[in-house]
Design a protein around this motif. Structure first.
Motif, PDB file in Angstrom:
ATOM      1  N   ARG A 128      47.479 -82.269  79.046  1.00 17.46           N
ATOM      2  CA  ARG A 128      46.790 -83.093  80.038  1.00 17.46           C
ATOM      3  C   ARG A 128      45.965 -84.186  79.377  1.00 17.46           C
ATOM      4  N   GLU A 129      45.342 -83.881  78.254  1.00 13.34           N
ATOM      5  CA  GLU A 129      44.485 -84.848  77.583  1.00 13.34           C
ATOM      6  C   GLU A 129      45.272 -86.065  77.091  1.00 13.34           C
ATOM      7  N   GLU A 130      46.545 -85.886  76.790  1.00 17.20           N
ATOM      8  CA  GLU A 130      47.396 -87.008  76.395  1.00 17.20           C
ATOM      9  C   GLU A 130      47.655 -87.921  77.600  1.00 17.20           C
ATOM     10  N   TYR A 131      47.890 -87.333  78.744  1.00 15.70           N
ATOM     11  CA  TYR A 131      48.040 -88.119  79.977  1.00 15.70           C
ATOM     12  C   TYR A 131      46.761 -88.882  80.289  1.00 15.70           C
ATOM     13  N   ASP A 132      45.630 -88.218  80.118  1.00 18.96           N
ATOM     14  CA  ASP A 132      44.350 -88.881  80.397  1.00 18.96           C
ATOM     15  C   ASP A 132      44.170 -90.110  79.510  1.00 18.96           C
ATOM     16  N   ALA A 133      44.615 -90.032  78.250  1.00 18.83           N
ATOM     17  CA  ALA A 133      44.445 -91.152  77.324  1.00 18.83           C
ATOM     18  C   ALA A 133      45.268 -92.363  77.753  1.00 18.83           C
ATOM     19  N   VAL A 134      46.397 -92.122  78.413  1.00 14.61           N
ATOM     20  CA  VAL A 134      47.271 -93.209  78.850  1.00 14.61           C
ATOM     21  C   VAL A 134      46.940 -93.657  80.276  1.00 14.61           C
ATOM     22  N   GLY A 135      46.227 -92.822  81.017  1.00 16.41           N
ATOM     23  CA  GLY A 135      45.877 -93.164  82.388  1.00 16.41           C
ATOM     24  C   GLY A 135      46.952 -92.831  83.394  1.00 16.41           C
ATOM     25  N   VAL A 136      47.775 -91.822  83.092  1.00 17.19           N
ATOM     26  CA  VAL A 136      48.828 -91.377  83.989  1.00 17.19           C
ATOM     27  C   VAL A 136      48.399 -90.040  84.597  1.00 17.19           C
ATOM     28  N   PRO A 137      48.520 -89.871  85.922  1.00 17.10           N
ATOM     29  CA  PRO A 137      48.067 -88.617  86.541  1.00 17.10           C
ATOM     30  C   PRO A 137      48.939 -87.425  86.142  1.00 17.10           C
ATOM     31  N   PHE A 138      48.331 -86.460  85.487  1.00 19.73           N
ATOM     32  CA  PHE A 138      49.043 -85.292  84.990  1.00 19.73           C
ATOM     33  C   PHE A 138      49.704 -84.517  86.128  1.00 19.73           C
ATOM     34  N   ALA A 139      49.019 -84.386  87.251  1.00 24.28           N
ATOM     35  CA  ALA A 139      49.546 -83.601  88.364  1.00 24.28           C
ATOM     36  C   ALA A 139      50.788 -84.229  88.985  1.00 24.28           C
ATOM     37  N   GLU A 140      51.012 -85.520  88.729  1.00 25.25           N
ATOM     38  CA  GLU A 140      52.149 -86.231  89.312  1.00 25.25           C
ATOM     39  C   GLU A 140      53.319 -86.358  88.344  1.00 25.25           C
ATOM     40  N   ARG A 141      53.245 -85.687  87.209  1.00 20.37           N
ATOM     41  CA  ARG A 141      54.201 -85.967  86.139  1.00 20.37           C
ATOM     42  C   ARG A 141      55.641 -85.634  86.522  1.00 20.37           C
ATOM     43  N   GLY A 142      55.868 -84.578  87.304  1.00 19.92           N
ATOM     44  CA  GLY A 142      57.229 -84.252  87.697  1.00 19.92           C
ATOM     45  C   GLY A 142      57.824 -85.297  88.614  1.00 19.92           C
ATOM     46  N   ARG A 143      57.074 -85.706  89.624  1.00 21.71           N
ATOM     47  CA  ARG A 143      57.562 -86.732  90.540  1.00 21.71           C
ATOM     48  C   ARG A 143      57.822 -88.041  89.809  1.00 21.71           C
TER      49      ARG A 143
END
Length: 288
Positions: A128-143
């Motif tokens: 999750r912390e990698e997603y946070d660094a890029v600004g992409v919502p972790f919870a939406e990653r599958g969609r």
């Protein structure tokens, strides 16, 4: 049936992108008849993280802030320049962290420059912390991953390309060079969740179910067959890769399940030892 044998370089410390060692490593893999080499991805590694690594009982990955983790597509481009037959794979690109319009061009370019040797392994990641660094919502990653795969396919296979999604929209655009195959760059879907199985059935030429034993793999492949049947696809069109089995009995069980490729790990800093590792594994575990 002989497995295709892939190799994932062991990373640790500095030097994973050292030119001479990398060139010697991939040349040696080709010399000893390995089918493929695979590059991992992490854009960043945090000092500390609360996310749980799913592929080790400790919940922690072996890589840390002091380890070099080269960009996989740049690393594979370098590997392509020093080989002529070795298949070049990512295991795995964290797809939601890459805009598909940009990624389509990068993947197609590497595919063309390598003479069609690329397999684009993709996953959704766990950090999750990698997603946070890029600004992409972790919870939406599958969609996001599913939409990005649809966008990649459109850019590779339609002229002009069109895609109207929740995250990405384009119309009447052209992305060239185009991949060497009309259907685009082969896509390997990684993961072991029900969503990953559905993704492999819809988009994958290959499926790499990480983090499961032989029994767990059998269940995932049964689910894959069901997902393919639901959309009218022949499951034989999805090749299956597995982590290297530890015993000959497990290797035989993987053959029975229809696995076609196994991936072992080897230290890229000692090419002579790489050859010994490959030869010993083929003899002791694969029985070749």
């Amino acid at each position: 049936m002989a497995f295709k044998l892939g190799v994932l370089p062991v990373l640790g410390g500095r030097g994973a992108a050292e030119p001479a060692a990398t060139a010697a490593f991939v040349r040696r893999l080709e010399e000893v008849g390995c089918e493929s080499v695979w590059a991992v991805e992490h854009l960043v590694v945090p000092d500390a993280y609360r996310s749980t690594y799913p592929y080790d009982p400790s919940g922690r990955m072996s890589l840390g802030p002091g380890d070099d983790i080269p960009d996989p597509l740049h690393w594979l481009t370098f590997a392509a320049a020093h080989t002529s037959r070795l298949v070049l794979g990512t295991a795995m690109l964290i797809l939601p962290l890459h805009h598909p319009v940009d990624l389509a061009k990068r993947l197609a370019t590497l595919d063309v420059l390598s003479g069609g040797r690329l397999i684009a392994g993709i996953g959704v990641g766990w950090l999750r912390e990698e997603y946070d660094a890029v600004g992409v919502p972790f919870a939406e990653r599958g969609r996001i991953a599913d939409e990005y795969l649809a966008a990649l396919r459109a850019l590779w296979t339609t002229i002009p390309a069109r895609h109207h999604g929740r995250t990405v929209r384009f119309d009447g655009v052209h992305s060239a060079p185009r991949p060497t195959r009309p259907e685009g760059v082969p896509v390997m879907v990684g993961g072991h969740s029900p969503a990953a199985v559905r993704r492999a059935a819809r988009f994958g030429t290959d499926f790499y179910p990480l983090g499961v034993d032989v029994e767990g793999l059998a269940g995932l492949l049964a689910r894959l067959r069901a997902e393919c049947a639901a959309i009218g696809r022949d499951p034989a069109g999805v090749a299956v890769t597995a982590r290297a089995p530890a015993t000959r009995a497990d290797a035989d069980a993987l053959r029975e399940l229809g696995v076609t490729r196994v991936v072992i790990r080897a230290d890229p800093r000692d090419p002579d030892r790489v050859a010994e590792t490959v030869d010993r594994y083929r003899h002791e575990i694969l029985g070749e």
